[in-house]
Write an enzyme that holds these catalytic residues in place. Sequence first.
Site, PDB file in Angstrom:
ATOM      1  N   VAL A  11       2.009 -90.825 -83.475  1.00  0.00           N
ATOM      2  CA  VAL A  11       2.868 -91.609 -84.373  1.00  0.00           C
ATOM      3  C   VAL A  11       3.923 -92.404 -83.589  1.00  0.00           C
ATOM      4  O   VAL A  11       4.067 -93.620 -83.761  1.00  0.00           O
ATOM      5  CB  VAL A  11       3.531 -90.663 -85.416  1.00  0.00           C
ATOM      6  CG1 VAL A  11       4.705 -91.333 -86.112  1.00  0.00           C
ATOM      7  CG2 VAL A  11       2.495 -90.190 -86.431  1.00  0.00           C
ATOM      8  N   ASN A 102       5.984 -85.198 -91.023  1.00  0.00           N
ATOM      9  CA  ASN A 102       5.547 -84.757 -92.340  1.00  0.00           C
ATOM     10  C   ASN A 102       6.432 -83.595 -92.766  1.00  0.00           C
ATOM     11  O   ASN A 102       6.882 -82.809 -91.932  1.00  0.00           O
ATOM     12  CB  ASN A 102       4.081 -84.294 -92.291  1.00  0.00           C
ATOM     13  CG  ASN A 102       3.114 -85.451 -92.460  1.00  0.00           C
ATOM     14  OD1 ASN A 102       3.386 -86.405 -93.194  1.00  0.00           O
ATOM     15  ND2 ASN A 102       1.973 -85.380 -91.788  1.00  0.00           N
ATOM     16  N   LYS A 185       4.980 -88.013-100.588  1.00  0.00           N
ATOM     17  CA  LYS A 185       4.155 -87.817 -99.383  1.00  0.00           C
ATOM     18  C   LYS A 185       4.033 -86.330 -99.066  1.00  0.00           C
ATOM     19  O   LYS A 185       2.980 -85.856 -98.618  1.00  0.00           O
ATOM     20  CB  LYS A 185       4.782 -88.576 -98.203  1.00  0.00           C
ATOM     21  CG  LYS A 185       4.233 -88.176 -96.837  1.00  0.00           C
ATOM     22  CD  LYS A 185       3.110 -89.049 -96.340  1.00  0.00           C
ATOM     23  CE  LYS A 185       2.256 -88.474 -95.253  1.00  0.00           C
ATOM     24  NZ  LYS A 185       2.553 -88.830 -93.902  1.00  0.00           N
TER      25      LYS A 185
HETATM   26  N1  LIG Z   1      -1.061 -88.225 -86.350  1.00  0.00           N
HETATM   27  C1  LIG Z   1      -1.057 -88.673 -87.587  1.00  0.00           C
HETATM   28  O1  LIG Z   1      -2.036 -89.317 -88.023  1.00  0.00           O
HETATM   29  C2  LIG Z   1       0.121 -88.458 -88.480  1.00  0.00           C
HETATM   30  C3  LIG Z   1       1.124 -87.556 -88.138  1.00  0.00           C
HETATM   31  N2  LIG Z   1       2.210 -87.422 -88.963  1.00  0.00           N
HETATM   32  C4  LIG Z   1       3.308 -86.512 -88.632  1.00  0.00           C
HETATM   33  O2  LIG Z   1       4.042 -87.085 -87.558  1.00  0.00           O
HETATM   34  C5  LIG Z   1       4.609 -86.072 -86.723  1.00  0.00           C
HETATM   35  C6  LIG Z   1       4.162 -86.328 -85.291  1.00  0.00           C
HETATM   36  O3  LIG Z   1       2.764 -86.147 -85.235  1.00  0.00           O
HETATM   37  P1  LIG Z   1       1.838 -86.743 -84.073  1.00  0.00           P
HETATM   38  O4  LIG Z   1       2.379 -88.009 -83.581  1.00  0.00           O
HETATM   39  O5  LIG Z   1       0.457 -86.686 -84.591  1.00  0.00           O
HETATM   40  O6  LIG Z   1       2.024 -85.626 -82.954  1.00  0.00           O
HETATM   41  P2  LIG Z   1       1.606 -85.717 -81.415  1.00  0.00           P
HETATM   42  O7  LIG Z   1       1.405 -84.325 -80.972  1.00  0.00           O
HETATM   43  O8  LIG Z   1       0.528 -86.708 -81.219  1.00  0.00           O
HETATM   44  O9  LIG Z   1       2.926 -86.306 -80.744  1.00  0.00           O
HETATM   45  C7  LIG Z   1       4.110 -85.600 -80.656  1.00  0.00           C
HETATM   46  C8  LIG Z   1       4.739 -85.918 -79.334  1.00  0.00           C
HETATM   47  O10 LIG Z   1       6.041 -85.335 -79.315  1.00  0.00           O
HETATM   48  C9  LIG Z   1       6.302 -85.021 -77.971  1.00  0.00           C
HETATM   49  N3  LIG Z   1       7.416 -84.094 -77.863  1.00  0.00           N
HETATM   50  C10 LIG Z   1       7.529 -82.828 -78.309  1.00  0.00           C
HETATM   51  N4  LIG Z   1       8.751 -82.344 -78.057  1.00  0.00           N
HETATM   52  C11 LIG Z   1       9.429 -83.313 -77.406  1.00  0.00           C
HETATM   53  C12 LIG Z   1      10.731 -83.399 -76.866  1.00  0.00           C
HETATM   54  N5  LIG Z   1      11.605 -82.397 -76.961  1.00  0.00           N
HETATM   55  N6  LIG Z   1      11.089 -84.548 -76.263  1.00  0.00           N
HETATM   56  C13 LIG Z   1      10.228 -85.580 -76.162  1.00  0.00           C
HETATM   57  N7  LIG Z   1       8.978 -85.559 -76.655  1.00  0.00           N
HETATM   58  C14 LIG Z   1       8.585 -84.434 -77.275  1.00  0.00           C
HETATM   59  C15 LIG Z   1       5.000 -84.446 -77.466  1.00  0.00           C
HETATM   60  O11 LIG Z   1       5.038 -84.604 -76.085  1.00  0.00           O
HETATM   61  P3  LIG Z   1       4.209 -83.791 -74.992  1.00  0.00           P
HETATM   62  O12 LIG Z   1       3.145 -84.759 -74.604  1.00  0.00           O
HETATM   63  O13 LIG Z   1       5.199 -83.539 -73.943  1.00  0.00           O
HETATM   64  O14 LIG Z   1       3.682 -82.547 -75.663  1.00  0.00           O
HETATM   65  C16 LIG Z   1       3.978 -85.352 -78.132  1.00  0.00           C
HETATM   66  O15 LIG Z   1       3.601 -86.423 -77.319  1.00  0.00           O
HETATM   67  C17 LIG Z   1       4.109 -84.740 -87.309  1.00  0.00           C
HETATM   68  O16 LIG Z   1       5.086 -84.197 -88.151  1.00  0.00           O
HETATM   69  C18 LIG Z   1       2.877 -85.140 -88.118  1.00  0.00           C
HETATM   70  O17 LIG Z   1       2.615 -84.264 -89.193  1.00  0.00           O
HETATM   71  C19 LIG Z   1       2.377 -88.180 -90.097  1.00  0.00           C
HETATM   72  C20 LIG Z   1       1.393 -89.061 -90.461  1.00  0.00           C
HETATM   73  C21 LIG Z   1       0.177 -89.230 -89.735  1.00  0.00           C
HETATM   74  C1  LIG Z   2      -1.360 -88.780 -95.251  1.00  0.00           C
HETATM   75  C2  LIG Z   2      -1.958 -88.711 -93.864  1.00  0.00           C
HETATM   76  C3  LIG Z   2      -3.363 -88.244 -93.980  1.00  0.00           C
HETATM   77  C4  LIG Z   2      -1.945 -90.120 -93.307  1.00  0.00           C
HETATM   78  O1  LIG Z   2      -0.688 -90.591 -93.098  1.00  0.00           O
HETATM   79  C5  LIG Z   2      -1.112 -87.845 -92.966  1.00  0.00           C
HETATM   80  O2  LIG Z   2       0.098 -87.890 -93.068  1.00  0.00           O
HETATM   81  C6  LIG Z   2      -1.640 -86.951 -91.921  1.00  0.00           C
HETATM   82  O3  LIG Z   2      -2.823 -87.020 -91.590  1.00  0.00           O
HETATM   83  O4  LIG Z   2      -0.839 -86.168 -91.392  1.00  0.00           O
END
Ligand SMILES: NC(=O)C1=CN([C@@H]2O[C@H](COP(=O)(O)OP(=O)(O)OC[C@H]3O[C@@H](n4cnc5c(N)ncnc54)[C@H](OP(=O)(O)O)[C@@H]3O)[C@@H](O)[C@H]2O)C=CC1
Ligand SMILES: CC(C)(CO)C(=O)C(=O)O
Length: 304
Positions: A11, A102, A185
């Site tokens: 994200v 989320n 959401k």
């Molecule tokens: N992926 C998706 O399709 C969606 C995700 N979300 C929500 O978004 C949020 C993020 O998810 P997502 O992006 O998939 O997660 P990821 O695991 O892909 O990314 C999270 C990142 O955060 C980093 N991180 C953790 N702790 C720290 C810190 N203290 N300082 C700096 N960086 C840090 C991790 O780094 P490191 O590489 O060091 O572990 C990792 O790269 C979640 O709550 C998820 O539910 C919402 C909608 C869609």
């Molecule tokens: C709603 C959805 C499926 C896309 O944003 C999502 O938030 C997730 O996969 O964590």
Amino acid sequence: MRILIVGCGAVGGYFGGRLMEKGEDVTFLVREGRKKQLEETGLNIKSMYGDFSLTPKTILATDRVPAFELIILSTKSYHFEQAMKDITPFVGPDTVIMPLLNGMVHVDRLQEIFTYSKVIGGLCMIGATIDDKGTIIHMGSSHLLNYGELSGEKTERIEEIEQTFSGTKADFIRNDNILRAMWHKYLFITGLSGVTTLFRSKIGKVKKMEYGEKIIEAVFKEIASIIRAEKAPIDDGVEFEQINQLTEEMGSSMLRDMEKGGAVEADHIQGYLLKLAEKHRIEATYLKIIYTNLKTYESSVKGL
Ligand SMILES: NC(=O)C1=CN([C@@H]2O[C@H](COP(=O)(O)OP(=O)(O)OC[C@H]3O[C@@H](n4cnc5c(N)ncnc54)[C@H](OP(=O)(O)O)[C@@H]3O)[C@@H](O)[C@H]2O)C=CC1
Ligand SMILES: CC(C)(CO)C(=O)C(=O)O
């Protein structure tokens, strides 16, 4: 506007990358491993809207730079408490904090730690993941980021943020009822991630089973009843609208994490709602089954 994106994963990497692509002043707060990887490979994003590569500015929690104007939080929930500690030196008197996680309970925690006025609402609708080389893979067409003042007001600072986000090649859309959008959401993702992880399948497969549709309906209705008991601002009948929006191909980021053998956000998403259910004396049988499935999974994965 100086922007700090906390976490350069699916994200944060995607939306931060889009802001950088437009020319905004973006810095990523990362940990050692990701920093090294980004220095070696750059930030690479694959999307149906065109692939692109960037050289991002990164900092570690131990670096000291002036406070940022906007901090966008995009870690998983199980890293959130540490991330809050890590951003503290970068929060100044006028910093605005926008979480994209989320769930909902992190909003209360941010307000508790950084004060109510520093926090605005945020959510994203995107299917994204990060592969083993650190490339961000954007799946499908949705790349929506909603944000707004939790009070719904159209303040000067929210207009500044809107100005900064405008013209970005993703849907950064201000929402003057962001609290309702976030609860909607939360309802959606709790149901979708719950059902898809329970059956280890996308929605289409579940729907084809004899009791699949009935179970999906019962799960969404149960979650909505808890949220309503909490008097959170969700629309009448929104659970049925959401059930109708579930397409065959729909999975969830939680299912993808489970398939990779990674951690899941069970406590933050389903677990918090179960606490609310208990508070309002709602039995929540489906949610208990879903939560137990996730906790059983967690207990069987080494290192979680
Ligand atoms: N992926 C998706 O399709 C969606 C995700 N979300 C929500 O978004 C949020 C993020 O998810 P997502 O992006 O998939 O997660 P990821 O695991 O892909 O990314 C999270 C990142 O955060 C980093 N991180 C953790 N702790 C720290 C810190 N203290 N300082 C700096 N960086 C840090 C991790 O780094 P490191 O590489 O060091 O572990 C990792 O790269 C979640 O709550 C998820 O539910 C919402 C909608 C869609
Ligand atoms: C709603 C959805 C499926 C896309 O944003 C999502 O938030 C997730 O996969 O964590």
